[in-house]
Enzyme design. Structure first.
Site: not given
Length: 158
Positions: A86, A88, A114, A117
């Site tokens: 992802h 991040e 999410c 993360c």
């Protein structure tokens, strides 16, 4: 959507001026994250992230495969491959491999994080998350708020 007030100790006038200036920077950094998202090779969703500390960009990221892997995020059925990172997570990983620190930083991201993360965000020391679009599962945001991270959503970037 605003989950907490970062400037509670100032006068109303000072708060207004600080918040207006901060909103201007927030929107600019979110626009940068949006541009960064366009670098993603993912077909299903392109997400960009920028990490800022003391008004300096210390990292950036977008969703995609790890270094050394082909830039194809989906399998033959159109599903995201399990090893795609992802945005991040990519940005936080870059900081971990540098001399910088995420401590007290702000994460700007085009899509709310999410739950997986969100754990990385909290553990990295990021103290504020600003996002544009909400992810269907809000458990990541709920976790960050519970952990004391300031979370703001800015939908319109003007």
């Amino acid at each position: 959507m605003h989950y907490s007030k970062p400037f509670e100790h100032k006068s109303i006038f000072q708060n207004t001026m600080i918040e207006k200036k901060q909103a201007k920077y927030d929107k600019a950094y979110l626009r940068m994250a949006s541009e960064w998202s366009k670098l993603s090779y993912c077909n299903r969703k392109q997400v960009g992230a920028i990490i800022v500390r003391d008004r300096m960009i210390i990292s950036d990221g977008y969703n995609g495969t790890p270094s050394g892997f082909e830039n194809c995020c989906e399998d033959e059925e159109g599903l995201t491959k399990w090893y795609v990172l992802h945005a991040e997570a990519n940005a936080i990983s870059k900081v971990a491999n540098s001399t910088q620190s995420c401590d007290q930083a702000t994460l700007y991201i085009t899509l709310s994080p999410c739950k997986e993360c969100s754990k990385l965000i909290h553990q990295s020391g990021i103290k504020r998350v600003v996002y544009q679009n909400g992810y269907r599962d809000t458990s990541g945001i709920d976790f960050l708020v519970k952990a004391g991270v300031i979370v703001d959503q800015i939908k319109e970037l003007d």
